[in-house]
Design a protein around this motif. Structure first.
Motif, PDB file in Angstrom:
ATOM      1  N   TYR A   4      51.863 -17.077  19.021  1.00 47.53           N
ATOM      2  CA  TYR A   4      52.448 -18.558  18.651  1.00 47.53           C
ATOM      3  C   TYR A   4      52.194 -18.937  17.379  1.00 47.53           C
ATOM      4  O   TYR A   4      51.040 -18.823  16.748  1.00 47.53           O
ATOM      5  CB  TYR A   4      52.000 -19.672  19.686  1.00 47.53           C
ATOM      6  CG  TYR A   4      50.540 -19.950  19.704  1.00 47.53           C
ATOM      7  CD1 TYR A   4      50.147 -21.373  19.132  1.00 47.53           C
ATOM      8  CD2 TYR A   4      49.922 -19.388  20.860  1.00 47.53           C
ATOM      9  CE1 TYR A   4      48.760 -21.832  19.629  1.00 47.53           C
ATOM     10  CE2 TYR A   4      48.428 -19.767  21.096  1.00 47.53           C
ATOM     11  CZ  TYR A   4      48.269 -21.280  20.409  1.00 47.53           C
ATOM     12  OH  TYR A   4      46.742 -21.352  20.676  1.00 47.53           O
ATOM     13  N   GLU A   5      53.313 -19.367  16.594  1.00 45.35           N
ATOM     14  CA  GLU A   5      53.364 -19.309  15.034  1.00 45.35           C
ATOM     15  C   GLU A   5      54.262 -20.532  14.640  1.00 45.35           C
ATOM     16  O   GLU A   5      55.340 -20.917  15.232  1.00 45.35           O
ATOM     17  CB  GLU A   5      54.012 -17.886  14.497  1.00 45.35           C
ATOM     18  CG  GLU A   5      54.136 -18.023  13.181  1.00 45.35           C
ATOM     19  CD  GLU A   5      54.546 -16.642  12.577  1.00 45.35           C
ATOM     20  OE1 GLU A   5      54.737 -16.343  11.448  1.00 45.35           O
ATOM     21  OE2 GLU A   5      54.955 -15.819  13.270  1.00 45.35           O
ATOM     22  N   GLY A   6      53.702 -21.159  13.674  1.00 43.98           N
ATOM     23  CA  GLY A   6      54.549 -22.316  12.965  1.00 43.98           C
ATOM     24  C   GLY A   6      55.092 -23.562  14.148  1.00 43.98           C
ATOM     25  O   GLY A   6      56.009 -24.300  13.865  1.00 43.98           O
ATOM     26  N   VAL A  58      43.127 -22.838  24.769  1.00 40.43           N
ATOM     27  CA  VAL A  58      43.427 -21.408  24.932  1.00 40.43           C
ATOM     28  C   VAL A  58      42.336 -20.366  25.490  1.00 40.43           C
ATOM     29  O   VAL A  58      41.014 -20.650  25.063  1.00 40.43           O
ATOM     30  CB  VAL A  58      43.740 -20.613  23.479  1.00 40.43           C
ATOM     31  CG1 VAL A  58      44.272 -19.102  23.572  1.00 40.43           C
ATOM     32  CG2 VAL A  58      44.801 -21.364  22.544  1.00 40.43           C
ATOM     33  N   MET A  59      42.594 -20.057  26.762  1.00 43.78           N
ATOM     34  CA  MET A  59      41.258 -19.716  27.514  1.00 43.78           C
ATOM     35  C   MET A  59      41.611 -18.401  28.274  1.00 43.78           C
ATOM     36  O   MET A  59      42.765 -17.981  28.572  1.00 43.78           O
ATOM     37  CB  MET A  59      40.901 -20.687  28.466  1.00 43.78           C
ATOM     38  CG  MET A  59      40.538 -22.005  28.007  1.00 43.78           C
ATOM     39  SD  MET A  59      40.149 -23.323  29.024  1.00 43.78           S
ATOM     40  CE  MET A  59      41.523 -23.564  30.087  1.00 43.78           C
ATOM     41  N   TYR A  60      40.541 -17.513  28.398  1.00 42.33           N
ATOM     42  CA  TYR A  60      40.403 -16.027  29.246  1.00 42.33           C
ATOM     43  C   TYR A  60      41.619 -15.321  28.799  1.00 42.33           C
ATOM     44  O   TYR A  60      42.331 -14.760  29.760  1.00 42.33           O
ATOM     45  CB  TYR A  60      40.815 -16.533  30.616  1.00 42.33           C
ATOM     46  CG  TYR A  60      39.689 -17.759  31.286  1.00 42.33           C
ATOM     47  CD1 TYR A  60      38.368 -17.776  30.997  1.00 42.33           C
ATOM     48  CD2 TYR A  60      40.348 -18.980  31.689  1.00 42.33           C
ATOM     49  CE1 TYR A  60      37.708 -18.951  31.297  1.00 42.33           C
ATOM     50  CE2 TYR A  60      39.546 -20.156  31.965  1.00 42.33           C
ATOM     51  CZ  TYR A  60      38.072 -19.861  31.824  1.00 42.33           C
ATOM     52  OH  TYR A  60      37.634 -21.018  32.189  1.00 42.33           O
ATOM     53  N   THR A  61      41.715 -14.950  27.519  1.00 45.91           N
ATOM     54  CA  THR A  61      42.676 -14.056  26.891  1.00 45.91           C
ATOM     55  C   THR A  61      42.284 -13.274  25.763  1.00 45.91           C
ATOM     56  O   THR A  61      41.302 -13.504  25.026  1.00 45.91           O
ATOM     57  CB  THR A  61      44.032 -15.218  26.516  1.00 45.91           C
ATOM     58  OG1 THR A  61      44.339 -16.017  27.422  1.00 45.91           O
ATOM     59  CG2 THR A  61      44.981 -14.514  25.661  1.00 45.91           C
ATOM     60  N   GLN A  62      43.053 -12.049  25.683  1.00 43.58           N
ATOM     61  CA  GLN A  62      42.586 -11.419  24.447  1.00 43.58           C
ATOM     62  C   GLN A  62      44.274 -10.944  23.767  1.00 43.58           C
ATOM     63  O   GLN A  62      45.138 -11.160  24.192  1.00 43.58           O
ATOM     64  CB  GLN A  62      41.907 -10.104  24.935  1.00 43.58           C
ATOM     65  CG  GLN A  62      42.863  -9.298  25.868  1.00 43.58           C
ATOM     66  CD  GLN A  62      42.065  -8.088  26.475  1.00 43.58           C
ATOM     67  OE1 GLN A  62      40.915  -8.073  26.157  1.00 43.58           O
ATOM     68  NE2 GLN A  62      42.348  -7.181  27.141  1.00 43.58           N
ATOM     69  N   ASN A  63      43.723 -10.491  22.540  1.00 45.39           N
ATOM     70  CA  ASN A  63      45.020 -10.094  21.763  1.00 45.39           C
ATOM     71  C   ASN A  63      46.015 -11.180  21.515  1.00 45.39           C
ATOM     72  O   ASN A  63      47.361 -10.972  21.876  1.00 45.39           O
ATOM     73  CB  ASN A  63      45.713  -8.706  22.182  1.00 45.39           C
ATOM     74  CG  ASN A  63      44.613  -7.704  22.371  1.00 45.39           C
ATOM     75  OD1 ASN A  63      43.773  -7.559  21.211  1.00 45.39           O
ATOM     76  ND2 ASN A  63      44.758  -6.888  23.135  1.00 45.39           N
ATOM     77  N   VAL A  64      45.613 -12.369  21.061  1.00 48.03           N
ATOM     78  CA  VAL A  64      46.647 -13.643  21.044  1.00 48.03           C
ATOM     79  C   VAL A  64      46.569 -13.806  19.353  1.00 48.03           C
ATOM     80  O   VAL A  64      45.535 -13.474  18.779  1.00 48.03           O
ATOM     81  CB  VAL A  64      46.461 -14.854  21.829  1.00 48.03           C
ATOM     82  CG1 VAL A  64      44.892 -15.253  21.437  1.00 48.03           C
ATOM     83  CG2 VAL A  64      47.202 -15.790  21.381  1.00 48.03           C
ATOM     84  N   GLU A  65      47.827 -13.947  19.015  1.00 44.49           N
ATOM     85  CA  GLU A  65      47.823 -14.274  17.471  1.00 44.49           C
ATOM     86  C   GLU A  65      48.251 -15.661  17.327  1.00 44.49           C
ATOM     87  O   GLU A  65      49.263 -15.964  17.736  1.00 44.49           O
ATOM     88  CB  GLU A  65      48.793 -13.127  16.931  1.00 44.49           C
ATOM     89  CG  GLU A  65      48.632 -11.977  16.865  1.00 44.49           C
ATOM     90  CD  GLU A  65      49.608 -11.088  16.279  1.00 44.49           C
ATOM     91  OE1 GLU A  65      50.790 -11.424  16.291  1.00 44.49           O
ATOM     92  OE2 GLU A  65      49.485  -9.947  15.511  1.00 44.49           O
ATOM     93  N   ILE A  66      47.469 -16.456  16.649  1.00 40.82           N
ATOM     94  CA  ILE A  66      47.441 -17.804  16.328  1.00 40.82           C
ATOM     95  C   ILE A  66      47.723 -18.119  14.977  1.00 40.82           C
ATOM     96  O   ILE A  66      46.947 -18.174  14.040  1.00 40.82           O
ATOM     97  CB  ILE A  66      46.359 -18.803  16.952  1.00 40.82           C
ATOM     98  CG1 ILE A  66      46.224 -18.404  18.417  1.00 40.82           C
ATOM     99  CG2 ILE A  66      46.803 -20.311  16.753  1.00 40.82           C
ATOM    100  CD1 ILE A  66      44.859 -18.874  19.160  1.00 40.82           C
TER     101      ILE A  66
END
Length: 414
Positions: free
Chosen positions: A221-223, A235-243
């Motif tokens: 998620y961007e911008g 933001v929970m229990y997650t991997q490889n997310v781009e913020i």
């Protein structure tokens, strides 16, 4: 072989032309021969376009069970009058544009939505206004959807009487861009979602979270802007997310955060603005992330870093005018801080290389006191606290001795 390929190409072209000829445009108008959306869908064939003329359509549980394009002309309102779902999409290749959907039912047992999309592929929902629905747009077990430029508002007032603005469950490769969401329980909600892109949205004044994001790997998620939500963003229990390049601002309250990270691994948090939040970034049980080139300005706490978070790297961030820069619940540190700018840094740069000659210790003794005794926050600007903090920096006893930035920047990082 070449002749065979030419014949195959000709057959495909002929099929496409037949499809183009067979696709029709049907008109629905309040005072026309076809006066209801349900009737228009029943008369339409796969691939047709349904044009809804300006007017008010009192209908609910409208099921789109074939590939169609539904487009509004003028001010088109479909009002469910609190009797159930308003629009239910169960077919692939459905597009809905330029209409308003109002008043899906509210229930403690059923997730009623203005638009429910279930078990579909290639759905487009664009330029739709969703007003005072329990859930706004609800996607379940769907893929390759585009949710774009929609205006989604509600006024439930309490978590129990309000659903989420955009809700995704067990879905994949969803593109959510340019939407405005306000007044729902969570502005955006993701659970078991993979490969989603969330860009250019504004989510504000929601009861709980601007975005609530769980078990959803490989998303970006961007911008986006997340403003004045009850709990901020989770933001929970997650991997490889781009913020990337988001704004988290004006999220105030005893349990409010610009963004909360819980059990987030191998992710990238870069270029974001955390402004005027109770806590800019709260990090718990989170490891191996890059937190880079973010700006933390005028927050109560810029970062709260729990002891069970390890191997995170904080670099080239700006910490400006925060009451507390870093707070932690441990005397040990398993994360790296370097090349950040700290407005509270009191060191010097004799060799003029832009790097402070002495390390910066961002954890104040007073922040530990406040964690244990919150009413002591009233002493924030007192001389006694300044003396205690100065003594602790000189000879750390309670603050983590290894939580330092050994190469603090002397000027703000652009």
């Amino acid at each position: 072989m070449r002749a065979f390929l030419n014949i195959a190409a000709l057959i495909l072209w002929m099929v496409s032309q037949v499809q183009l000829v067979s696709a029709r445009q049907l008109t629905v108008a309040p005072n026309g021969p076809v006066s209801s959306v349900k009737e228009g869908i029943a008369l339409a064939s796969s691939g047709d376009t349904l044009v809804l003329k300006e007017g008010h359509y009192d209908e609910y549980d409208i099921t789109v069970d074939k590939p169609l394009t539904i487009i509004g002309e003028g001010q088109v309102v479909i009002d469910g009058n609190r009797k159930g779902f308003v629009l239910v999409i169960t077919a692939d290749d459905v597009t809905v544009k330029n209409i308003e959907v109002r008043h899906a039912s509210t229930s403690f047992m059923e997730d009623y939505a203005g638009i429910l999309v279930e078990n579909t592929n290639n759905t487009v929902i664009e330029n739709v206004t969703l007003t005072d629905n329990f859930f706004g747009i609800y996607l379940a077990k769907s893929s390759n959807a585009l949710i774009k430029d929609n205006h989604i508002t509600a006024s439930g007032g309490r978590e129990t009487s309000s659903g989420n603005g955009i809700h995704l469950w067990y879905s994949k490769d969803i593109d959510i861009q340019g939407n405005y969401v306000e007044g729902h329980r969570d502005g955006l909600y993701f659970e078991f979602v993979e490969g989603a892109t969330i860009s250019g949205n504004v989510s504000e004044h929601n009861i709980r979270y601007g975005i609530h994001f769980m078990y959803s790997d490989n998303c970006r998620y961007e911008g986006n802007t997340f403003r004045d939500n009850g709990g901020g963003v989770a933001v929970m229990y997650t991997q490889n997310v781009e913020i990337i390049n988001n704004r988290f601002e004006d999220n105030w309250g005893s349990s409010a955060y610009g963004m909360l990270l819980k059990e987030i691994n191998r992710s990238q948090i870069e270029g974001n603005e955390f402004v005027n939040n109770s806590v800019g970034l709260y990090i718990e049980a989170t490891s191996r992330n890059s937190i880079k080139k973010n700006s933390f300005r005028q927050n109560g706490w810029a970062i709260k870093l729990m002891a069970n978070s390890t191997d995170n790297r904080f670099t080239e961030n700006n910490f400006i005018a925060n009451s507390f820069e870093i707070s932690t619940n441990s005397r040990q540190n398993y994360n790296a801080f370097d090349n950040n700018y700290w407005s509270q840094y009191e060191g010097y740069d004799l060799d003029k290389d832009g790097i402070g000659d002495v390390p910066h210790r961002p954890v104040r003794l007073f922040s530990i006191i406040v964690e244990k005794h919150p009413p002591s926050l009233l002493l924030l600007r007192s001389l006694l606290i300044d003396i205690l903090d100065a003594a602790e920096k000189f000879m750390p006893v309670l603050t983590p001795e290894t939580l330092i930035d050994s190469q603090p920047k002397m000027t703000k990082i652009l």
